[in-house]
Design a protein around this motif. Sequence first.
Motif, PDB file in Angstrom:
ATOM      1  N   ARG A   1      44.959 -42.117 -99.648  1.00  0.00           N
ATOM      2  CA  ARG A   1      43.696 -41.577 -99.123  1.00  0.00           C
ATOM      3  C   ARG A   1      42.508 -42.045 -99.968  1.00  0.00           C
ATOM      4  NH1 ARG A   1      44.754 -36.954 -95.762  1.00  0.00           N
ATOM      5  NH2 ARG A   1      46.808 -37.335 -94.850  1.00  0.00           N
ATOM      6  N   ARG A   2      42.684 -42.083-101.290  1.00  0.00           N
ATOM      7  CA  ARG A   2      41.588 -42.552-102.157  1.00  0.00           C
ATOM      8  C   ARG A   2      41.292 -44.018-101.890  1.00  0.00           C
ATOM      9  NH1 ARG A   2      44.873 -39.888-106.114  1.00  0.00           N
ATOM     10  NH2 ARG A   2      44.097 -37.765-106.514  1.00  0.00           N
TER      11      ARG A   2
ATOM     12  N   ALA B   1      40.061 -37.235 -99.942  1.00  0.00           N
ATOM     13  CA  ALA B   1      39.409 -38.022-100.994  1.00  0.00           C
ATOM     14  C   ALA B   1      37.950 -38.286-100.635  1.00  0.00           C
ATOM     15  CB  ALA B   1      40.149 -39.339-101.200  1.00  0.00           C
TER      16      ALA B   1
ATOM     17  N   LYS C   1      44.362 -29.977-102.603  1.00  0.00           N
ATOM     18  CA  LYS C   1      43.394 -30.620-103.495  1.00  0.00           C
ATOM     19  C   LYS C   1      42.402 -29.586-104.049  1.00  0.00           C
ATOM     20  CE  LYS C   1      40.098 -34.451-103.864  1.00  0.00           C
ATOM     21  NZ  LYS C   1      39.000 -33.675-104.426  1.00  0.00           N
TER      22      LYS C   1
ATOM     23  N   GLU D   1      51.364 -37.478 -93.553  1.00  0.00           N
ATOM     24  CA  GLU D   1      51.292 -36.050 -93.872  1.00  0.00           C
ATOM     25  C   GLU D   1      51.956 -35.219 -92.784  1.00  0.00           C
ATOM     26  OE1 GLU D   1      47.955 -32.606 -94.955  1.00  0.00           O
ATOM     27  OE2 GLU D   1      47.304 -34.547 -94.169  1.00  0.00           O
TER      28      GLU D   1
ATOM     29  N   LEU E   1      46.659 -31.387 -97.331  1.00  0.00           N
ATOM     30  CA  LEU E   1      46.147 -32.045 -98.538  1.00  0.00           C
ATOM     31  C   LEU E   1      44.793 -31.469 -98.929  1.00  0.00           C
ATOM     32  CD1 LEU E   1      48.474 -34.053 -97.937  1.00  0.00           C
ATOM     33  CD2 LEU E   1      46.985 -35.850 -98.792  1.00  0.00           C
ATOM     34  N   GLU E   2      44.002 -31.061 -97.930  1.00  0.00           N
ATOM     35  CA  GLU E   2      42.683 -30.485 -98.209  1.00  0.00           C
ATOM     36  C   GLU E   2      42.812 -29.222 -99.047  1.00  0.00           C
ATOM     37  OE1 GLU E   2      42.036 -33.088 -94.661  1.00  0.00           O
ATOM     38  OE2 GLU E   2      43.606 -31.727 -95.341  1.00  0.00           O
TER      39      GLU E   2
ATOM     40  N   GLU F   1      50.571 -39.709-101.349  1.00  0.00           N
ATOM     41  CA  GLU F   1      49.659 -39.753-100.206  1.00  0.00           C
ATOM     42  C   GLU F   1      48.200 -39.773-100.659  1.00  0.00           C
ATOM     43  OE1 GLU F   1      48.499 -39.704 -96.084  1.00  0.00           O
ATOM     44  OE2 GLU F   1      50.271 -40.346 -97.199  1.00  0.00           O
ATOM     45  N   MET F   2      47.860 -39.047-101.725  1.00  0.00           N
ATOM     46  CA  MET F   2      46.485 -39.035-102.210  1.00  0.00           C
ATOM     47  C   MET F   2      46.062 -40.404-102.733  1.00  0.00           C
ATOM     48  SD  MET F   2      44.684 -36.393-101.624  1.00  0.00           S
ATOM     49  CE  MET F   2      43.334 -36.768-102.729  1.00  0.00           C
ATOM     50  N   ASN F   3      46.985 -41.155-103.284  1.00  0.00           N
ATOM     51  CA  ASN F   3      46.652 -42.522-103.701  1.00  0.00           C
ATOM     52  C   ASN F   3      46.191 -43.348-102.510  1.00  0.00           C
ATOM     53  OD1 ASN F   3      47.242 -42.102-106.405  1.00  0.00           O
ATOM     54  ND2 ASN F   3      49.390 -42.682-106.178  1.00  0.00           N
TER      55      ASN F   3
ATOM     56  N   TYR G   1      52.435 -35.362-102.251  1.00  0.00           N
ATOM     57  CA  TYR G   1      50.991 -35.214-102.415  1.00  0.00           C
ATOM     58  C   TYR G   1      50.423 -36.333-103.284  1.00  0.00           C
ATOM     59  CZ  TYR G   1      46.573 -33.294-104.148  1.00  0.00           C
ATOM     60  OH  TYR G   1      45.250 -33.130-104.500  1.00  0.00           O
ATOM     61  N   GLU G   2      51.063 -36.615-104.396  1.00  0.00           N
ATOM     62  CA  GLU G   2      50.554 -37.639-105.309  1.00  0.00           C
ATOM     63  C   GLU G   2      50.555 -39.013-104.654  1.00  0.00           C
ATOM     64  OE1 GLU G   2      53.056 -37.131-108.684  1.00  0.00           O
ATOM     65  OE2 GLU G   2      51.938 -35.393-109.464  1.00  0.00           O
TER      66      GLU G   2
END
Length: 792
Positions: free
Chosen positions: A636-637, A644, A374, A583, A370-371, A632-634, A629-630
Amino acid sequence: MQYADIIVDISVENLDKTYQYSIPPALCADAVIGVPVTIPFGNGNRSISGFIVGLSDVPKIAPERIKSILGIKDKGLPIEGQMIALAAFVKEQYGGTMNDALKTVIPVKKSVKQIEKRIVSSAVSKEKLQDAYIEAEKKKHKAKARLLLALMNSEEIEFEDIVNKLNISRTTINSLKESGIIQIESETKYRNPIASKTTDSYSISLNYEQQEIVSKVLKDYEEGIRKTYLIHGITGSGKTEVYMGIIDQVIQSGRQVIMLIPEIALTYQTVVRFYKRFGNRISILNSKMSAGERYDQIERAKNGDIDIMIGPRSALFTPFKDLGLIIIDEEHETSYKSEMPPKYHAREVAIKRGELSNASIILGSATPSLEAYKKAMDGEFELFHLTKRAKEAKVPMVSIVDLKEELKKKNKSIFSDLLRSLIEDRLRKKEQIMLFLNRRGYAGFVSCRSCGTAMKCPHCDISLTAHSTGVLKCHYCGYEIPTPNICPVCGSKYIAAFGTGTQKVEAMVLKEFPTARVLRMDADTTKNKLSYEEILSSFANGEADILIGTQMIVKGHDFAGVTLVGILAADLSLYANDYRAAERTFQLLAQAAGRAGRGELIGEVVIQTYQPEHYAVTTAATEDYVAFYEQEMNYRRLMKYPPAAHIMAILIQSKEEEVVILAADLLAGAVKEWLKAKVELINQDKPDEQNKFIEQGKFEFKEQDKFKEQGKIENYLENNEQDDNKPNISIIGPAPAGIAKMNDIYRRVLYLKEEQYEYLVEVKDFLEQYITVSEYFKKCNVQFDFDPMNSY
C-alpha cells in the motif's frame, strides 16, 4: 451579515422546508449547525423552537424581509441537534447536499400508521359492576352480560379480544361506555420483531483475556474516559461475550447501546444470544423488516422502551437520547460503507457520533481492516488481543491444496482428492460440513489454471477486466490489451474467465455424495424475510449435513457440529479489479477457516487455491494477521493506496456521452489548476497576493470567466488556511467506469490520491462550488467517494 437555515419540524417529509433567519452579531459565535434556537414564526411572530441546519452569508430573499433569531438555547445539544450536527459532518467529509445527509441520519423513510391498542376496564366499583351485570341478565341483554361478567373476573381486557373472542359488537361496548359503566383507554402498540425469541437465560464466565478487556474498558468508562478500542480476537475467541460484559454495565448506568453487525445473516444467532442475556430491552433493525416494524423500533428507542439496538449500518442513527456505547462487530466488513451518496463509512461516523454523545466506541474483528489496525498502531485507537478460543476449543488444522497439481493429476473436479476423502469421512461420522465458494471478485477476471497467472494492469497492479468486445481493461486508468488465447507466462491454453456458482456446486455435491442432506445459502435462497433464520436454524439443528454458500455463510456463525470447512477456489478474490483484493482474500479465508471446530471436536479446513504461495493465503491458513498486515502495508505504501494514503473517486454520469466526457475532463483540469494555485500560495505564504493567480491566468480551464465573476476561486483560497505541508495529489484518469453505460447513463471516473485526507476534502469542496456555477454540469450527476471499498 450571517444567515441561518432553520428547520422547525424534524421529519423526513419536512427536511426541505427550511426558513432563513438572520443571526444577530452577538449570537454568531454560538450559531453552529445543530444548535436549538428560538425564532419568531408566522404572521403573529409567535416564538417557537427550531434547529440550525445550514449557514450562509447570502440572503435568499430581500434582507429587509428576513426575520432575526431571538436566541440560542444553552441546555446542551439535544438528540435532534446531535443528529443534525452528525449530518453536517457527513456532508462535509463525504460530499453531497445537507439535505441528503439529513435524510441519511433521520432513520424513518416514511410515515407509517401506528397500531393503537385499546384497553377496556370498569369505570365503577365492583358492587355497581355486579348490579349492572344482574340487571343485564334480567333484561336478557346477553352480550352486555358476557362483557360485564368478563370484567368482574378480569380488571382489563383488550378491545379486539372483546370483539373477536367474546363476540360482542362495538355498539354494545359503546353503549356501556356512554352509560359510564366501562372506560376505554388507548395506547400505542409497537410491533416487536423479536418478541417470539426464546427466553432461556444466558450467562457465561469470561476467561482471563476476556475479563482483562472488560475491566480495562469499564475502568476508563467509569472515570469518564472515552476512547475508540479495537479488539483483535482470533475466530472463536469470544468477542461477543466481551461485548456483553461491557454492555451490561453501560445499560445499568442508565445509558443506551448501539451494536452494529455487518449483514442480516448475523441477526438470528446474535439476537438470540442477546435476548437471552438482556430480555426485551433489546431490538433490531434490518432491511428485511416491514416499514411498520422499523418505524416502531425507532419510536421505542425515542421513548426509552429499549436500551440496546442491534442492526447493520443504518442502526447507527438510532435516536437514543443518552447513548453511551457503540460497538461495530466485524468492523472490516465492506457493508459498513454506504454505496449511495453520501458515501459515508460507519466506522468514522460512529466515532463522530461518540464525540457528540460522549460515548465510547468498540471495534471488533478477527481480521481488522488495515485502516483500523493502522490507527491502532499509530496510537489513535487502543488495541486489545484475544489469542485463545473460548471454552478451550482447539484451533482447526488447515491444509492448502495446489489446484495446479490437481490439474496435472487429471483431476478437473471442483473437489481435490483430499477434500473429497474428508467429506466422505465426515458423512460417515455424522459430522457437519461447510463448503464456501469464494465468488467475490470472480466476474470478468482472466487467469491461467495451469500456472495461476492473472492478467493485471502494469500501472495500477489490479486485475484487468474482460469485456465482451474482446479486450481486457483496467478500471482505474483505462489501460487495455486484447484478451489472450494462451497464457503469456507458461503458454498454456487453460486461460479463461472463471464461472462457477453455488447452484453448480450444489449439483456437483449431490452427484458425488447422493446420500448427503444439502442446504444452499445465497442471494437466491434468502429472498424471503425469514429465509436466513430458517436455513441457519435448520443447519444448527442438524437437519442437513452440508451447507453450501458464498461469503454470507462465513461471517460470525457458530455451529458446534461443523468439523470440516472446504474453501473452493480460495484465491478468486485475489483477481478482483481492486487494490484491496489481497486484504479481502485474507479476511474471507481466515473467517471461513474459523467456522470449523467451534465445538468439542477438532475442526479441519481445506483451502483449494491456484496460488498456494501467496501471502494472503499462507497467513490466512495460520491466522497470522500481523504478518499479513506488514506485507500488505508495504504494498500500500509503494502504490499510495489507503491507508498509507487516501483516494477520492469522482464518478461522473450523464445521459449524453459527449457531456460526460467533457465534464470529466473539466474536473481533472480544475483539480490541476487548484493544485497549482494552492502550492504557489503555500510557497509565497502571502494571502494578500492571492488575486494575482487569477490575473496571471493561472486558473486556465473552461468557464473560468464565469467562475471569476462569482468570486469562487478567490473566496475559496482565502478561506483555506495555509499549510507548510504541500499537497501532492496524483490524478488517475479520467477513464470509462467499469460499467461504462448503465440504464442508458454514461459513466466516467476520476481518481485522486493524496496522503493527507484534508486536502482531498478541500478539493471536494472546491469542485462542488465549481459544479454549481458551470453550465456544463447541468446535465451531469457527480458523486464523491472517499477511500472507496470497490472500484468503479
